[in-house]
Design a protein around this motif. Structure first.
Motif, PDB file in Angstrom:
ATOM      1  N   ARG A  29       0.834  -1.205   0.000  1.00  0.00           N
ATOM      2  CA  ARG A  29       0.000   0.000   0.000  1.00  0.00           C
ATOM      3  C   ARG A  29       0.871   1.258   0.000  1.00  0.00           C
ATOM      4  NH1 ARG A  29      -2.199   0.344   5.070  1.00  0.00           N
ATOM      5  NH2 ARG A  29      -1.102  -1.508   5.780  1.00  0.00           N
ATOM      6  N   ASN A  30       0.206   2.418  -0.108  1.00  0.00           N
ATOM      7  CA  ASN A  30       0.927   3.690  -0.028  1.00  0.00           C
ATOM      8  C   ASN A  30       1.696   3.761   1.282  1.00  0.00           C
ATOM      9  OD1 ASN A  30      -0.060   4.701  -2.422  1.00  0.00           O
ATOM     10  ND2 ASN A  30      -1.874   5.592  -1.458  1.00  0.00           N
ATOM     11  N   GLY A  31       2.916   4.241   1.191  1.00  0.00           N
ATOM     12  CA  GLY A  31       3.700   4.510   2.396  1.00  0.00           C
ATOM     13  C   GLY A  31       4.388   3.293   2.993  1.00  0.00           C
ATOM     14  N   MET A  32       4.345   2.151   2.317  1.00  0.00           N
ATOM     15  CA  MET A  32       4.947   0.929   2.877  1.00  0.00           C
ATOM     16  C   MET A  32       6.447   0.837   2.594  1.00  0.00           C
ATOM     17  SD  MET A  32       2.808  -0.722   4.638  1.00  0.00           S
ATOM     18  CE  MET A  32       1.834   0.650   5.163  1.00  0.00           C
ATOM     19  N   GLN A  62       0.472  -1.633  -6.734  1.00  0.00           N
ATOM     20  CA  GLN A  62      -0.658  -1.887  -5.841  1.00  0.00           C
ATOM     21  C   GLN A  62      -1.746  -2.649  -6.594  1.00  0.00           C
ATOM     22  OE1 GLN A  62      -1.825   1.205  -3.173  1.00  0.00           O
ATOM     23  NE2 GLN A  62      -0.250   2.598  -3.879  1.00  0.00           N
TER      24      GLN A  62
HETATM   25  N1  LIG Z   1      11.214  12.674   2.113  1.00  0.00           N
HETATM   26  C1  LIG Z   1      10.807  11.942   3.160  1.00  0.00           C
HETATM   27  N2  LIG Z   1      11.154  12.292   4.422  1.00  0.00           N
HETATM   28  C2  LIG Z   1      10.751  11.544   5.485  1.00  0.00           C
HETATM   29  N3  LIG Z   1      10.023  10.418   5.393  1.00  0.00           N
HETATM   30  C3  LIG Z   1       9.647  10.039   4.169  1.00  0.00           C
HETATM   31  C4  LIG Z   1      10.014  10.765   2.983  1.00  0.00           C
HETATM   32  N4  LIG Z   1       9.501  10.121   1.904  1.00  0.00           N
HETATM   33  C5  LIG Z   1       8.836   9.051   2.389  1.00  0.00           C
HETATM   34  N5  LIG Z   1       8.927   8.993   3.741  1.00  0.00           N
HETATM   35  C6  LIG Z   1       8.336   7.960   4.620  1.00  0.00           C
HETATM   36  O1  LIG Z   1       8.873   6.711   4.262  1.00  0.00           O
HETATM   37  C7  LIG Z   1       7.866   5.704   4.354  1.00  0.00           C
HETATM   38  C8  LIG Z   1       7.812   4.935   3.047  1.00  0.00           C
HETATM   39  O2  LIG Z   1       7.382   5.799   1.986  1.00  0.00           O
HETATM   40  P1  LIG Z   1       7.494   5.422   0.446  1.00  0.00           P
HETATM   41  O3  LIG Z   1       7.203   6.644  -0.347  1.00  0.00           O
HETATM   42  O4  LIG Z   1       8.765   4.718   0.225  1.00  0.00           O
HETATM   43  O5  LIG Z   1       6.307   4.398   0.324  1.00  0.00           O
HETATM   44  P2  LIG Z   1       5.625   3.787  -0.973  1.00  0.00           P
HETATM   45  O6  LIG Z   1       5.317   2.386  -0.627  1.00  0.00           O
HETATM   46  O7  LIG Z   1       6.451   4.047  -2.161  1.00  0.00           O
HETATM   47  O8  LIG Z   1       4.290   4.598  -1.058  1.00  0.00           O
HETATM   48  P3  LIG Z   1       3.658   5.416  -2.280  1.00  0.00           P
HETATM   49  O9  LIG Z   1       2.943   4.414  -3.081  1.00  0.00           O
HETATM   50  O10 LIG Z   1       2.741   6.371  -1.582  1.00  0.00           O
HETATM   51  O11 LIG Z   1       4.795   6.083  -2.988  1.00  0.00           O
HETATM   52  C9  LIG Z   1       6.571   6.410   4.706  1.00  0.00           C
HETATM   53  O12 LIG Z   1       6.350   6.247   6.090  1.00  0.00           O
HETATM   54  C10 LIG Z   1       6.841   7.847   4.374  1.00  0.00           C
HETATM   55  O13 LIG Z   1       6.133   8.694   5.242  1.00  0.00           O
END
Ligand SMILES: Nc1ncnc2c1ncn2[C@@H]1O[C@H](COP(=O)(O)OP(=O)(O)OP(=O)(O)O)[C@@H](O)[C@H]1O
Length: 230
Positions: A35-38, A190
């Motif tokens: 999911r988003n943010g994983m 996703q």
């Molecule tokens: N620039 C940043 N500074 C601090 N924390 C960050 C930053 N970018 C992402 N995170 C944190 O890192 C974690 C993983 O985020 P990431 O963007 O890698 O997830 P994702 O699975 O790619 O989600 P999405 O599909 O939303 O891109 C999350 O908790 C997010 O809040």
């Protein structure tokens, strides 16, 4: 071809990738679902050297990439199609592809296989990248990554914001690329229906850790959907 061991990374003091191990063989397509943010984007950014590695190792074939800068990693054979495509909107399609070419980038012809894979890019080659649809931009971003002659191709959520008919084209192109080039391909997603069309193996990422893995043949879609919908 790609071997990641004990990878830890994050943003400043905040650790978001907590020790990931991943091996992807030549000609294999692996999907990382979450999911988003994983942590999918953070994982790819760490593999590309955009986000610093705190612990662990990344290897492509015999090369240890862990201490290399991003441009050196690309040279070593790893390419990345970022989320949101990140094409150059004011450059033409052809100029966008050229930014990935290794040698004589201003004058060398665009390899014919690129336009064979993505005929729409040939038709649009003189148009500005910013004038393309989302799906066409995604194909352009894949083309730009491919001309770096990678051995490992990584794509971050390639279906995001793209209409279903184009998603099918992208699935077909990735399978063709694997067939033609025998690359290792890692795709984060996703959308389970897309990865079920292309991936040999599916892995679920949850809060920076791999928590589930299956060969496609054994995938229980309900289990993966549960992770994707929590
Ligand atoms: N620039 C940043 N500074 C601090 N924390 C960050 C930053 N970018 C992402 N995170 C944190 O890192 C974690 C993983 O985020 P990431 O963007 O890698 O997830 P994702 O699975 O790619 O989600 P999405 O599909 O939303 O891109 C999350 O908790 C997010 O809040």
């Amino acid at each position: 071809m790609l071997k990641v061991s004990g990878l830890v990374s994050g943003y400043g003091q905040s650790e978001v990738i907590h020790g990931i191990d991943l091996s992807v063989g030549q000609g294999e397509i692996v999907a990382i679902m979450g999911r988003n943010g994983m942590g999918k984007t953070s994982l790819f950014k760490t593999l590309m050297g955009i986000l610093p590695t705190t612990h662990g190792q990344v290897r492509v074939a015999d090369t240890d990439l862990t201490k290399l800068d991003s441009f050196q990693r690309v040279r070593a054979g790893i390419a990345y199609v970022p989320q949101g495509r990140m094409i150059f909107p004011t450059l033409t399609v052809e100029e966008n592809i050229r930014t990935g070419l290794r040698h004589n980038a201003m004058r060398a012809p665009i390899p014919a296989e690129i336009y064979a894979l993505f005929p729409v890019l040939f038709d649009m080659r003189k148009r500005r990248g910013g004038d393309l649809s989302g799906g066409q931009q995604q194909q352009l971003a894949i083309a730009r990554a491919l001309v770096t002659e990678p051995r490992v191709l990584m794509l971050d959520e390639p279906t995001e914001g793209i209409q279903p008919s184009i998603i099918k084209d992208i699935a077909r192109a990735l399978l063709e690329i694997r067939q033609m080039k025998n690359l290792a391909i890692v795709v984060s997603e996703q959308v389970l229906s897309f990865t079920m069309q292309i991936a040999d193996r599916l892995i679920v990422i949850d809060r920076g850790r791999f928590v589930h893995e299956d060969l496609r043949a054994n995938v229980d879609e309900q289990t993966i959907n549960r992770y994707l919908s929590v």
